[in-house]
Design a protein around this motif. Sequence first.
Motif, PDB file in Angstrom:
ATOM      1  N   THR A  25       0.812  -1.226   0.000  1.00  0.00           N
ATOM      2  CA  THR A  25       0.000   0.000   0.000  1.00  0.00           C
ATOM      3  C   THR A  25       0.844   1.275   0.000  1.00  0.00           C
ATOM      4  N   PHE A  26       2.139   1.128   0.172  1.00  0.00           N
ATOM      5  CA  PHE A  26       3.008   2.295   0.208  1.00  0.00           C
ATOM      6  C   PHE A  26       3.012   3.014  -1.136  1.00  0.00           C
ATOM      7  N   GLU A  27       3.029   4.337  -1.099  1.00  0.00           N
ATOM      8  CA  GLU A  27       3.109   5.157  -2.307  1.00  0.00           C
ATOM      9  C   GLU A  27       4.569   5.213  -2.749  1.00  0.00           C
ATOM     10  N   TRP A  28       4.963   4.334  -3.644  1.00  0.00           N
ATOM     11  CA  TRP A  28       6.366   4.190  -4.024  1.00  0.00           C
ATOM     12  C   TRP A  28       6.932   5.420  -4.714  1.00  0.00           C
ATOM     13  N   GLY A  29       6.091   6.308  -5.166  1.00  0.00           N
ATOM     14  CA  GLY A  29       6.564   7.576  -5.714  1.00  0.00           C
ATOM     15  C   GLY A  29       7.258   8.411  -4.652  1.00  0.00           C
ATOM     16  N   ARG A  30       7.063   8.065  -3.410  1.00  0.00           N
ATOM     17  CA  ARG A  30       7.686   8.766  -2.284  1.00  0.00           C
ATOM     18  C   ARG A  30       8.803   7.939  -1.644  1.00  0.00           C
ATOM     19  N   SER A  31       9.339   7.018  -2.389  1.00  0.00           N
ATOM     20  CA  SER A  31      10.335   6.103  -1.831  1.00  0.00           C
ATOM     21  C   SER A  31      11.616   6.797  -1.401  1.00  0.00           C
ATOM     22  N   ARG A  32      11.859   7.990  -1.896  1.00  0.00           N
ATOM     23  CA  ARG A  32      13.045   8.734  -1.436  1.00  0.00           C
ATOM     24  C   ARG A  32      13.037   8.904   0.078  1.00  0.00           C
ATOM     25  N   TYR A  33      11.840   9.052   0.666  1.00  0.00           N
ATOM     26  CA  TYR A  33      11.733   9.244   2.107  1.00  0.00           C
ATOM     27  C   TYR A  33      12.129   7.986   2.881  1.00  0.00           C
ATOM     28  N   LEU A  34      11.930   6.837   2.266  1.00  0.00           N
ATOM     29  CA  LEU A  34      12.389   5.605   2.917  1.00  0.00           C
ATOM     30  C   LEU A  34      13.907   5.632   3.032  1.00  0.00           C
TER      31      LEU A  34
END
Length: 115
Positions: A25-34
Amino acid sequence: MQVEYNFRWFKRNADYFDDWFDPNTFEWGRSRYLAEYCSEHFNKWWNSKKYHWSWSDKLASHCSKDFKIWFDAEKYNWDDSLDPLIQNCITHIDIWYDPNIFTKSYDELLIESIK
């Protein structure tokens, strides 16, 4: 509950990673934050097919200890992410250095990294 993943949210919730992270369910477009805020959980979230490689610099800056796992020369964003490699992943220069990409020599980069 719909979560809005932004840098403020990650700053507040990175310590609770195991409670909220779901790769489905994670919004992978925001994976930089991971990479920026959850590098200590790298092995739990890393997915080379889902990570947005436009943010390669965040991997080099925050996940250098896992370099051998995430680095992919074909996917790496060479246009915007050279400095973080030099600054944070110099110990792996034998893997990432390509004379066709860098204007400086291998030796020049090594010297620059220790300044």
